[in-house]
Design a protein around this motif. Structure first.
Motif, short mmCIF file in Angstrom:
data_model
loop_
_atom_site.label_atom_id
_atom_site.label_comp_id
_atom_site.label_asym_id
_atom_site.label_seq_id
_atom_site.Cartn_x
_atom_site.Cartn_y
_atom_site.Cartn_z
N SER A 62 0.84 -1.19 0.00
CA SER A 62 0.00 0.00 0.00
C SER A 62 0.88 1.24 0.00
O SER A 62 2.04 1.19 0.44
N PRO A 63 0.38 2.39 -0.48
CA PRO A 63 1.22 3.60 -0.55
C PRO A 63 1.79 4.02 0.79
O PRO A 63 2.88 4.59 0.84
N ASP A 64 1.10 3.72 1.90
CA ASP A 64 1.63 4.08 3.22
C ASP A 64 2.54 3.01 3.79
O ASP A 64 3.09 3.16 4.89
N LYS B 102 -10.42 -17.76 -10.75
CA LYS B 102 -9.12 -18.36 -11.02
C LYS B 102 -8.05 -17.58 -10.26
O LYS B 102 -8.33 -16.49 -9.75
N PRO B 103 -6.84 -18.07 -10.19
CA PRO B 103 -5.79 -17.35 -9.45
C PRO B 103 -5.47 -16.00 -10.06
O PRO B 103 -5.66 -15.76 -11.26
N ALA B 104 -4.96 -15.11 -9.23
CA ALA B 104 -4.53 -13.78 -9.67
C ALA B 104 -3.08 -13.84 -10.14
O ALA B 104 -2.25 -14.55 -9.56
N LYS B 105 -2.78 -13.06 -11.18
CA LYS B 105 -1.41 -13.01 -11.71
C LYS B 105 -0.68 -11.74 -11.26
O LYS B 105 0.50 -11.78 -10.94
N HIS B 106 -1.40 -10.60 -11.26
CA HIS B 106 -0.77 -9.33 -10.90
C HIS B 106 -1.67 -8.55 -9.94
O HIS B 106 -2.91 -8.70 -9.97
N LEU B 107 -1.04 -7.70 -9.11
CA LEU B 107 -1.76 -6.82 -8.19
C LEU B 107 -1.21 -5.41 -8.33
O LEU B 107 -0.01 -5.22 -8.54
N SER B 108 -2.10 -4.40 -8.19
CA SER B 108 -1.65 -3.00 -8.23
C SER B 108 -2.54 -2.16 -7.33
O SER B 108 -3.77 -2.17 -7.49
N TYR B 109 -1.92 -1.45 -6.38
CA TYR B 109 -2.64 -0.47 -5.56
C TYR B 109 -2.80 0.82 -6.35
O TYR B 109 -1.90 1.24 -7.08
N ASP B 110 -3.95 1.48 -6.18
CA ASP B 110 -4.08 2.82 -6.74
C ASP B 110 -3.32 3.79 -5.84
O ASP B 110 -3.00 3.47 -4.69
N PRO B 111 -2.98 5.00 -6.31
CA PRO B 111 -2.15 5.91 -5.52
C PRO B 111 -2.73 6.30 -4.17
O PRO B 111 -1.98 6.66 -3.26
N SER B 112 -4.05 6.22 -4.01
CA SER B 112 -4.65 6.57 -2.72
C SER B 112 -4.66 5.41 -1.75
O SER B 112 -4.91 5.61 -0.55
#
Length: 843
Positions: A113-115, A147-157
């Motif tokens: 996470s950003p923090d 199905k399984p996840a391949k990638h994860l990305s938090y948004d800037p907030s």
């Protein structure tokens, strides 16, 4: 390194690859402060490189084998491996600290996470773990993945996580609740890939947080709006192979992509053009330095490449800009059209340091005093291009970029202390903002009008519900109409000034007894249309010059005057009546009060002059229209529908709530999350479009209309001492029925009194009077059942009856007699005599 032309391969001084790990998948990440670069691969060694240093990296030995993911803060980094473990290591002592979590299957990705307080972890399991760094027993789960996840990305907030699933769908999860929820599914964007695939399907958030980009099956990079999931600009025609990695520059002005065609491409975010091409095979992951012109990437050969001056000299100014806007087709933050409006900056000057950060006070003071800086050292955001620094989805600046508070003198403070009230933006009733390249210009009970942006022109479609009444039509629109009104007589359009041409109004009647005569009229130069309305008699246009322009249906200018309240907000019309709204005096909350005026154009009479629109604090008007019987209505942002009572009598009008949509029974369980887009009021019903989830506007395909009966928000609280009595159960419903029937009777009485009423209207008036008394008679029946102690209220109810002939009061006496309420029956008889005597005195 020199840039020759766009779409040209860049000749670079070759940077030597550093053997970081054995051949195989390799991963890397910068710390947020940019001081360190961490790499991991298929061996049990993790390497930490110092930025701006050619020395040997620090090796952390005895780590897990076959590392598959890496993420870092300034103090520690996390490494995930094929054995399902995620371990935490210190960047101060370069030692193992703890095991963060363990999964039963291999780890595939880690996102911090950003923090830096939470770590989202994807594995080959069918759920994503979000683990608290300080307390590893605090775990959230992203469930619902097929199905399984391949990638994860938090948004800037840090509020949302984009999950690229191996089923070819991007799932957007909200972390604002205790149990994370899927708020959007974006299908048809990424390709179906296995978790161990070397290709990428990662959704990468743009730094401004309003959109993300992901590689498609056609080898393009598609930008998606995070607000509504709509497709925006696309980076196309660059790669001949499948995309393996992508990353935004820290300010969002540039995008780099790598693919199996042995190319790295540098893109301009604003134009989606290729600025430079670099030859590098087998690139699997790459990152941009948080501040400097440095790009680092790793290959399947286990090599690390660090380019200290990656950008060509001509492209360096793009990296030096402040935060840039995501590439929208229609950017809601910079556009004034329909229901979208560019944020007002009032010429605010903002000081920017070399890192693109705004210097000044926290936002709470900025809103009052304005940003701080030298008058000769500023960036003006007059063009809305995003130079004001980082903004969120609502156009507000975040506080992540703030430096220490500067000290400024009293003279400089006085310059920036000018108070700017919050005004109500203009809007077109029934219109929606752009979503992608489409928007509705008009939605009502007659039909729909929508437009599609084709870049060089628009295409407009008008569709009717009753195709026996009128056939649909479609036309090419070179004028770029952005507002429309539709009724049974014709369709009205307006367009803003563009390309040196003035604003214009266009009316197209559906049928005439002569050759159909479309007409257009231009507004004076510099004047823009803020709203339009169309009735059976007149066309009304409000403008940015605060003029109200009135035309006949055949284009004859009938009247023009300047509205007293400004800036103008909107207008509506019905037959000979028009309603205009504008910003009035400033209230205690710092926002202007909305004022409205109603006038009869044909008789040149003002019914209500600059009266206040009754809104709760912070509420906004979402739509304004006349009902099918000609009574003004508004629907506000709190979900309340209000009708204007006694509006034909000057000084007597008042806004009465006829429906609070938040109190609908369908929402009582709390399981449904929906709002309502107002369309019309007809046949004593609220016609609307139900918006599911977090949607704010209707979208394509054509939405279905729903209707709800009026239900006034009368108190429904039951007496505490007898919560299950018949009065407690039935009384509130009957009381609401009485209040509602009385209002509808009042509106009809005003209509009959003020116009040449027809026989049908007078008959309807008599029927409504009986309905009011029937509601009271039913309420009396409930009170009589409850016992003698409720006799006072029962007699009061009888006194509210409008019956002049005595039949209803006589029926009330019979009700009291049926329950043995003799005293009450006698009192009702006395009331009937007094009523009769009063009638004789009147005669």
């Amino acid at each position: 390194m020199a840039l020759h032309n766009t779409m040209t391969t860049v000749t670079q001084q070759r940077v030597r690859g550093r053997p970081a790990h054995p051949s195989g998948p390799t991963f890397l990440t910068y710390t947020p402060n940019g001081k360190k670069l961490v790499t991991a691969g298929s061996n049990n060694v993790i390497r930490v490189y110092e930025t701006d240093s050619d020395g040997e990296p620090t090796n952390i030995d005895d780590c897990q084998e076959n590392n598959t993911a890496i993420a870092a803060t300034n103090d520690f980094f996390l490494a995930g491996s094929e054995d399902g473990t995620v371990c935490m290591y210190s960047l101060d002592s370069f030692t193992y600290e703890k095991m963060l979590t363990r999964c039963t299957l291999p780890i595939r990705d880690i996102a911090l996470s950003p923090d830096g307080q939470w770590a989202a972890i994807a594995s080959d399991e069918l759920e994503v773990k979000v683990v608290n760094i300080a307390d590893t027993y605090r775990v959230l789960y992203l469930r619902g993945l097929p199905k399984p996840a391949k990638h994860l990305s938090y948004d800037p907030s840090g509020t949302y996580i984009a999950v690229s699933c191996t089923d070819g769908i991007v799932y957007i999860y909200s972390l604002s609740t205790e149990e994370p929820q899927i708020v959007r599914k974006v299908d048809g964007l990424i390709r179906i890939l296995e978790t161990e695939s070397e290709l990428s399907s990662r959704a990468v958030w743009h730094p401004d947080g309003r959109a993300f980009a992901a590689p498609t099956a056609t080898r393009d990079i598609q930008v998606i709006s995070s607000d509504d999931g709509e497709r925006q600009r696309v980076f196309s025609g660059g790669h001949m192979g499948d995309v393996t990695a992508l990353a935004w520059s820290p300010n969002g002005a540039l995008l780099i992509t790598a693919a199996s065609d042995r190319k790295i491409l540098l893109w301009d975010t604003k134009t989606q053009k290729v600025l430079a091409r670099y030859d590098h095979p087998n690139v699997i992951n790459m990152v941009w330095h948080p501040f400097d012109n440095i790009v680092s990437f790793v290959t399947l050969d286990g090599e690390l490449f660090i380019y200290p001056t990656f950008l060509p000299s001509d492209a360096v100014p793009l990296l030096e800009k402040t935060l840039q806007s995501a590439p929208f087709i229609r950017d809601p933050l910079t556009e004034i059209s329909g229901n979208s409006r560019k944020p007002l900056t009032n010429g605010v000057k903002v000081k920017v340091d070399p890192r693109g950060k705004r210097r000044g006070t926290p936002d709470t003071l900025d809103d009052i005093l304005g940003p701080i800086g030298d008058e000769d050292d500023f960036v003006s955001d007059d063009d809305g291009a995003g130079y004001l620094g980082e903004v969120n989805g609502y156009g507000k600046r975040s506080n992540g970029h703030l430096d220490a508070i500067d000290v400024f003198d009293s003279k400089r403070r006085a310059i920036y202390q000018a108070f700017q009230p919050a005004i109500h933006d203009s809007f077109q009733p029934g219109s929606t903002p752009w979503r992608g390249n489409r928007k509705y210009l008009c939605l009502n009970l007659i039909g729909f009008v929508w437009t599609v942006d084709q870049d060089t022109h628009h295409t407009v479609t008008v569709e009717f519900y009753d195709r026996e009444f009128q056939r649909d039509f479609h036309f090419t629109d070179p004028y770029l109409y952005d507002k429309a009104c539709l009724n049974k007589n014709g369709t009205l359009f307006s367009c803003p000034p563009a390309n040196g041409n003035p604003a214009m109004v266009f009316y197209r009647p559906h049928e005439t007894w002569t050759t159909r005569a479309d007409w257009r009229t231009q507004l004076p130069a510099g004047e823009d249309v803020t709203s339009i309305s169309l009735s059976e008699s007149y066309i009304v246009v409000t403008t940015s010059a605060n003029y109200v322009r009135i035309f006949t249906l055949h284009g004859t200018p009938f009247r023009i005057y300047r509205q007293k309240t400004s800036p103008t907000v909107t207008c509506a019309s019905w037959r000979d009546y028009i309603l205009t709204m504008g910003n009035g005096p400033v209230g205690g909350d710092g926002s202007t009060k909305l004022l409205y005026t109603i006038e009869n154009i044909k008789r040149d009479e003002v019914c209500q002059s600059e009266d206040i629109v009754a809104l709760t604090e912070g509420a906004q008007v979402k739509s304004v229209f006349f009902s099918d019987s000609g009574d003004p209505c508004i629907y506000d942002s709190t979900g309340v529908l209000l009708m204007l009572q006694h509006w034909r009598t000057p000084g007597q009008a008042r806004w009465v709530p006829v429906l609070d949509t938040k109190q609908l029974e369908r929402l009582a369980t709390g399981k449904k999350e929906e709002t309502y887009w107002p369309v019309a009021v007809a046949q004593e019903k609220f016609h609307c479009i139900i918006l599911k989830g977090g949607d704010q506007y209707p979208y394509f395909p054509k939405p279905l209309l729903s209707e709800f009966d009026f239900k006034m928000p009368v108190s429904t609280s039951a007496p505490q001492e007898k919560p299950e009595t018949s009065a407690a159960l039935e009384g509130p419903k009957l009381e609401e029925s009485f209040v509602r029937s009385s209002l509808l009777l009042s509106l009809l009485e005003d209509l009959v009194t003020s116009t040449n009423a027809t026989h049908a209207q007078r008959t309807e008036l008599s029927r409504r009077e009986v309905e009011v008394d029937k509601a009271l008679l039913q309420l009396l029946n409930v009170e009589c059942r409850e016992g003698e102690e409720r006799g006072m209220k029962a007699l009061e109810i009888v006194g509210l009856m409008r019956d002049r002939g005595g039949k209803m009061i006589e029926a009330a006496g019979k009700v009291a007699g049926r329950y043995g309420r003799t005293v009450l029956q006698e009192k009702i008889g006395e009331l009937a005599e007094w009523r009769l005597m009063g009638m004789e005195d009147d005669e």
